[in-house]
Scaffold this motif. Structure first.
Motif, PDB file in Angstrom:
ATOM      1  N   LEU A  14       3.981  19.541 -33.252  1.00 30.54           N
ATOM      2  CA  LEU A  14       3.328  18.501 -34.054  1.00 30.54           C
ATOM      3  C   LEU A  14       3.070  17.260 -33.200  1.00 30.54           C
ATOM      4  CD1 LEU A  14       5.300  18.784 -37.417  1.00 30.54           C
ATOM      5  CD2 LEU A  14       2.992  19.636 -36.919  1.00 30.54           C
ATOM      6  N   TYR A  15       4.046  16.876 -32.397  1.00 31.83           N
ATOM      7  CA  TYR A  15       3.876  15.711 -31.531  1.00 31.83           C
ATOM      8  C   TYR A  15       2.873  15.977 -30.408  1.00 31.83           C
ATOM      9  CZ  TYR A  15       7.231  12.949 -34.045  1.00 31.83           C
ATOM     10  OH  TYR A  15       7.850  12.238 -35.032  1.00 31.83           O
ATOM     11  N   LYS A  16       2.795  17.222 -29.947  1.00 25.87           N
ATOM     12  CA  LYS A  16       1.761  17.574 -28.971  1.00 25.87           C
ATOM     13  C   LYS A  16       0.376  17.418 -29.596  1.00 25.87           C
ATOM     14  CE  LYS A  16       4.436  20.785 -26.179  1.00 25.87           C
ATOM     15  NZ  LYS A  16       4.684  22.197 -25.859  1.00 25.87           N
ATOM     16  N   ALA A  17       0.243  17.822 -30.849  1.00 27.84           N
ATOM     17  CA  ALA A  17      -1.033  17.648 -31.553  1.00 27.84           C
ATOM     18  C   ALA A  17      -1.366  16.165 -31.672  1.00 27.84           C
ATOM     19  CB  ALA A  17      -0.981  18.305 -32.932  1.00 27.84           C
ATOM     20  N   HIS A  18      -0.371  15.350 -31.987  1.00 28.77           N
ATOM     21  CA  HIS A  18      -0.577  13.901 -32.085  1.00 28.77           C
ATOM     22  C   HIS A  18      -1.058  13.341 -30.753  1.00 28.77           C
ATOM     23  CE1 HIS A  18       0.694   9.633 -32.233  1.00 28.77           C
ATOM     24  NE2 HIS A  18       0.195   9.725 -33.456  1.00 28.77           N
ATOM     25  N   HIS A  19      -0.420  13.753 -29.676  1.00 22.08           N
ATOM     26  CA  HIS A  19      -0.815  13.306 -28.336  1.00 22.08           C
ATOM     27  C   HIS A  19      -2.253  13.747 -28.026  1.00 22.08           C
ATOM     28  CE1 HIS A  19      -0.327  12.135 -24.156  1.00 22.08           C
ATOM     29  NE2 HIS A  19      -0.804  13.309 -23.806  1.00 22.08           N
ATOM     30  N   SER A  20      -2.591  14.964 -28.398  1.00 23.44           N
ATOM     31  CA  SER A  20      -3.940  15.488 -28.169  1.00 23.44           C
ATOM     32  C   SER A  20      -4.991  14.650 -28.904  1.00 23.44           C
ATOM     33  CB  SER A  20      -4.006  16.949 -28.620  1.00 23.44           C
ATOM     34  OG  SER A  20      -5.322  17.429 -28.533  1.00 23.44           O
ATOM     35  N   ILE A  21      -4.701  14.289 -30.131  1.00 22.11           N
ATOM     36  CA  ILE A  21      -5.618  13.452 -30.914  1.00 22.11           C
ATOM     37  C   ILE A  21      -5.816  12.114 -30.216  1.00 22.11           C
ATOM     38  CG2 ILE A  21      -5.871  12.144 -33.066  1.00 22.11           C
ATOM     39  CD1 ILE A  21      -4.338  14.559 -34.409  1.00 22.11           C
ATOM     40  N   ARG A  22      -4.730  11.530 -29.737  1.00 22.74           N
ATOM     41  CA  ARG A  22      -4.802  10.228 -29.079  1.00 22.74           C
ATOM     42  C   ARG A  22      -5.619  10.275 -27.790  1.00 22.74           C
ATOM     43  NH1 ARG A  22      -2.000   5.678 -30.637  1.00 22.74           N
ATOM     44  NH2 ARG A  22      -1.524   5.893 -32.836  1.00 22.74           N
ATOM     45  N   SER A  24      -8.246  12.361 -27.369  1.00 19.90           N
ATOM     46  CA  SER A  24      -9.476  13.109 -27.689  1.00 19.90           C
ATOM     47  C   SER A  24     -10.763  12.331 -27.434  1.00 19.90           C
ATOM     48  CB  SER A  24      -9.449  13.543 -29.149  1.00 19.90           C
ATOM     49  OG  SER A  24      -9.579  12.411 -30.005  1.00 19.90           O
ATOM     50  N   GLY A  25     -10.649  11.024 -27.254  1.00 19.27           N
ATOM     51  CA  GLY A  25     -11.850  10.225 -27.033  1.00 19.27           C
ATOM     52  C   GLY A  25     -12.200   9.318 -28.193  1.00 19.27           C
ATOM     53  N   LYS A  29      -7.577   2.618 -31.406  1.00 16.57           N
ATOM     54  CA  LYS A  29      -7.317   1.546 -32.371  1.00 16.57           C
ATOM     55  C   LYS A  29      -7.621   2.019 -33.788  1.00 16.57           C
ATOM     56  CE  LYS A  29      -8.419  -1.906 -28.949  1.00 16.57           C
ATOM     57  NZ  LYS A  29      -9.504  -2.684 -28.398  1.00 16.57           N
ATOM     58  N   LEU A  30      -8.682   2.807 -33.940  1.00 16.58           N
ATOM     59  CA  LEU A  30      -9.008   3.356 -35.264  1.00 16.58           C
ATOM     60  C   LEU A  30      -7.933   4.335 -35.719  1.00 16.58           C
ATOM     61  CD1 LEU A  30     -12.858   3.990 -35.002  1.00 16.58           C
ATOM     62  CD2 LEU A  30     -11.701   2.168 -36.268  1.00 16.58           C
ATOM     63  N   ILE A  31      -7.461   5.150 -34.785  1.00 19.78           N
ATOM     64  CA  ILE A  31      -6.402   6.108 -35.112  1.00 19.78           C
ATOM     65  C   ILE A  31      -5.135   5.364 -35.526  1.00 19.78           C
ATOM     66  CG2 ILE A  31      -4.914   7.943 -34.207  1.00 19.78           C
ATOM     67  CD1 ILE A  31      -7.773   8.877 -34.701  1.00 19.78           C
ATOM     68  N   ARG A 112     -16.739  16.128 -33.587  1.00 19.38           N
ATOM     69  CA  ARG A 112     -15.412  16.164 -32.960  1.00 19.38           C
ATOM     70  C   ARG A 112     -14.573  14.972 -33.393  1.00 19.38           C
ATOM     71  NH1 ARG A 112     -12.939  17.058 -27.505  1.00 19.38           N
ATOM     72  NH2 ARG A 112     -10.753  16.749 -28.009  1.00 19.38           N
ATOM     73  N   GLU A 113     -15.175  13.784 -33.400  1.00 21.72           N
ATOM     74  CA  GLU A 113     -14.434  12.589 -33.821  1.00 21.72           C
ATOM     75  C   GLU A 113     -13.993  12.693 -35.273  1.00 21.72           C
ATOM     76  OE1 GLU A 113     -16.295   9.089 -30.988  1.00 21.72           O
ATOM     77  OE2 GLU A 113     -17.455   9.766 -32.717  1.00 21.72           O
ATOM     78  N   ILE A 114     -14.837  13.254 -36.124  1.00 17.63           N
ATOM     79  CA  ILE A 114     -14.481  13.421 -37.541  1.00 17.63           C
ATOM     80  C   ILE A 114     -13.307  14.395 -37.678  1.00 17.63           C
ATOM     81  CG2 ILE A 114     -15.279  14.265 -39.792  1.00 17.63           C
ATOM     82  CD1 ILE A 114     -18.103  13.206 -38.949  1.00 17.63           C
ATOM     83  N   VAL A 115     -13.358  15.481 -36.920  1.00 14.19           N
ATOM     84  CA  VAL A 115     -12.256  16.449 -36.968  1.00 14.19           C
ATOM     85  C   VAL A 115     -10.967  15.805 -36.467  1.00 14.19           C
ATOM     86  CG1 VAL A 115     -11.376  18.618 -36.021  1.00 14.19           C
ATOM     87  CG2 VAL A 115     -13.747  18.475 -36.826  1.00 14.19           C
TER      88      VAL A 115
END
Length: 138
Positions: A14-22, A24-25, A29-31, A112-115
């Motif tokens: 789960l934390y790896k997924a969080h890191h991946s989102i951060r 992602s481009g 700040k929005l995240i 991609r940003e929406i996902v």
């Protein structure tokens, strides 16, 4: 309960997924903004504190952070920030005209940003619930 240690691989993923989102481009700040709002909605004190500090580190003034619960009734957030907050609330509350909000997102963000944004919102919801239900004190 030390859920991170008990289910090290699962929670680690789960934390790896969080890191991946951060990474992602999409604007971090929005995240961070939607992660704080989701944490406020869920009442995760630890996560609220963490993401409020993170926004402060990103340069958000404390007055702006303090106004986040009332974001619909202030002009301190720009249109893009309000849109992602609207999206976060429509997902967490599972109500409202989410199709209309999604159409507005399509006008401003890549698929991609929406996902990634949607994944961030739903993942933060899950992380909040894990912390709230499995940690006895903060």
């Amino acid at each position: 309960m030390n859920y991170k240690e008990i289910a090290k691989e699962t929670i680690g993923n789960l934390y790896k997924a969080h890191h991946s989102i951060r990474k992602s481009g999409i604007d971090e700040k929005l995240i961070a903004l939607v992660e704080l709002r989701v944490s406020q909605i869920n009442g995760c004190a630890y996560c609220c504190n963490y993401h409020a500090k993170e926004l402060s580190d990103f340069g958000f003034e404390q007055d702006v952070i303090n106004r986040l619960p009332g974001w619909k009734h202030t002009n301190v957030f720009n249109d893009q920030q309000k849109l992602v907050l609207e999206w976060a609330e429509s997902i967490i509350y599972s109500k409202g005209d989410w199709k209309s909000t999604k159409a507005k997102l399509i006008d401003q963000f890549t698929e991609r940003e929406i996902v990634e944004l949607t994944a961030s919102i739903t993942l933060m919801n899950a992380l909040n619930k894990l912390r709230i239900t499995l940690v006895e004190e903060d």
